[in-house]
Design a protein around this motif. Structure first.
Motif, short mmCIF file in Angstrom:
data_model
loop_
_atom_site.label_atom_id
_atom_site.label_comp_id
_atom_site.label_asym_id
_atom_site.label_seq_id
_atom_site.Cartn_x
_atom_site.Cartn_y
_atom_site.Cartn_z
N ASN A 244 0.85 -1.18 0.00
CA ASN A 244 0.00 0.00 0.00
C ASN A 244 0.89 1.24 0.00
O ASN A 244 2.03 1.17 -0.46
CB ASN A 244 -0.96 -0.03 1.20
CG ASN A 244 -2.18 -0.91 0.93
OD1 ASN A 244 -3.08 -0.53 0.19
ND2 ASN A 244 -2.20 -2.10 1.52
N ARG A 245 0.40 2.37 0.54
CA ARG A 245 1.16 3.62 0.54
C ARG A 245 1.26 4.19 1.95
O ARG A 245 1.27 5.41 2.15
CB ARG A 245 0.52 4.62 -0.40
CG ARG A 245 0.43 4.13 -1.85
CD ARG A 245 -0.29 5.14 -2.74
NE ARG A 245 -0.44 4.64 -4.10
CZ ARG A 245 -1.10 5.27 -5.06
NH1 ARG A 245 -1.66 6.46 -4.80
NH2 ARG A 245 -1.21 4.75 -6.27
N ILE A 246 1.32 3.31 2.92
CA ILE A 246 1.33 3.71 4.33
C ILE A 246 2.70 4.26 4.71
O ILE A 246 3.74 3.68 4.39
CB ILE A 246 0.96 2.50 5.21
CG1 ILE A 246 -0.50 2.10 4.93
CG2 ILE A 246 1.16 2.81 6.69
CD1 ILE A 246 -0.88 0.75 5.48
N CYS A 247 2.69 5.39 5.44
CA CYS A 247 3.93 6.06 5.83
C CYS A 247 4.23 5.97 7.32
O CYS A 247 5.34 6.31 7.74
CB CYS A 247 3.88 7.54 5.44
SG CYS A 247 3.79 7.83 3.66
N LYS A 248 3.27 5.49 8.12
CA LYS A 248 3.47 5.50 9.56
C LYS A 248 2.75 4.31 10.20
O LYS A 248 1.64 3.97 9.81
CB LYS A 248 2.94 6.81 10.14
CG LYS A 248 3.16 6.96 11.63
CD LYS A 248 2.63 8.32 12.12
CE LYS A 248 2.85 8.49 13.61
NZ LYS A 248 2.34 9.81 14.10
#
Length: 321
Positions: A244-248
């Motif tokens: 996915n595009r999860i940053c945290k």
């Protein structure tokens, strides 16, 4: 020694017989189980339609293109398990009058609509329905299956989760590889334990608030930006948010019994704050995947850090710890 199934006059197993037809086969009038898996049948033998006591029929892996004749079979009142998986069907036949069905399997065909399932109005006992890997565009004709426990509609062309209000006993919902943009329509699914919406078009997590019994949630290969919407899911054991595009790492406050967390192939920039993000799940977490994130550059220090942060760690990415 002969196969014990063949010794039972009520059961006939012709799996992998490579038969083009059943002309050389004797069909006992008292048959209850007929397994024709992996043959080369192009049509349904009319003698099968005449069997009145048939409870299980399996046409898996054949060459059937049209089974509309199945609507007139004589076992409507007793047939419980019906499988037409992996053929060349474009339509589900009319199933009006089939009152005892517990399991239906039409996966791996060319079916475009499941609307004809609405004709099973008298079949409140249906428990498992599989129509994966077809060309289905809408979730229709299924709202009356109040006893359904498993619904598999993965690898189709579905854009919206809908018409599930009556499926109050549903335990497994498989919708991977479709075109879904939002999780919705799940308000009545309070018994749902496993759900997959992998490989769709999600960019956020929401709509799961009433699914408090969820134990396994698979949301990989989407465009999700943030871990959120999980506050009521205190029974989660497996959470897959890979690709996915999860940053945290965050939003896990209610997942005290989470054992498996998959966050590989995301955009987590560093391991700073990882301990705080994982703190709610550290009492149970044994497996975590973080590979292919920017944070995982120095493999040696990464492994050491995760072993320090996660006291019960047994598996880090593909490696046993």
């Amino acid at each position: 020694m002969s196969d014990p199934v063949q010794e039972n006059p009520e059961c006939l197993d012709l799996t992998n017989s490579h038969l083009p037809n059943l002309d050389t086969v004797t069909l006992n009038a008292n048959l209850k189980l007929l397994d024709l898996t992996a043959n080369r049948l192009e049509t349904v033998d009319l003698r099968i339609l005449a069997l009145e006591g048939l409870q299980t029929i399996n046409f898996r892996q054949n060459l059937l293109t049209d089974v509309s004749c199945w609507s007139s079979c004589s076992s409507k009142g007793v047939l419980e398990d019906m499988e037409f998986r992996d053929n060349q069907l474009t339509e589900i036949p009319s199933l009006s009058g089939f009152t005892s069905l517990r399991r239906i399997e039409f996966s791996y065909n060319q079916i475009r609509s499941i609307a004809s399932l609405s004709e099973l109005q008298g079949t409140s006992g249906l428990e498992e329905l599989y129509v994966a890997s077809n060309k289905v565009t809408e979730m229709v004709g299924i709202s009356h299956f109040t006893q359904l426990r498993v619904l598999e509609l993965g690898s189709n062309r579905i854009r919206k989760i809908e018409n599930l209000e009556g499926l109050v006993n549903l335990e497994q919902l498989w919708l991977g590889s479709n075109r879904i943009t939002h999780i919705e329509g799940l308000l009545s699914l309070t018994k749902l334990r496993k759900m997959s919406v992998q490989s769709n078009r999600l960019d956020h997590i929401s709509g799961l608030e009433n699914c408090c019994a969820l134990e396994e949630l698979y949301l990989s290969h989407n465009g999700i930006l943030k871990i959120e919407g999980l506050a009521t899911l205190s029974q989660l054991n497996i959470l897959d948010l890979s690709n996915n595009r999860i940053c945290k790492v965050e939003g896990l406050e209610s997942q005290a019994i989470l054992e498996d967390l998959w966050l590989n192939h995301n955009l987590i920039p560093s391991l700073d704050g990882i301990e705080e993000g994982l703190s709610p799940v550290l009492g149970a977490l044994t497996t975590i995947y973080l590979e292919e994130n920017p944070a995982v550059k120095d493999k040696a220090s990464y492994k050491a850090k995760m072993k320090e942060v996660v006291p019960k760690l047994k598996q880090l990415d593909a490696d046993n710890v």
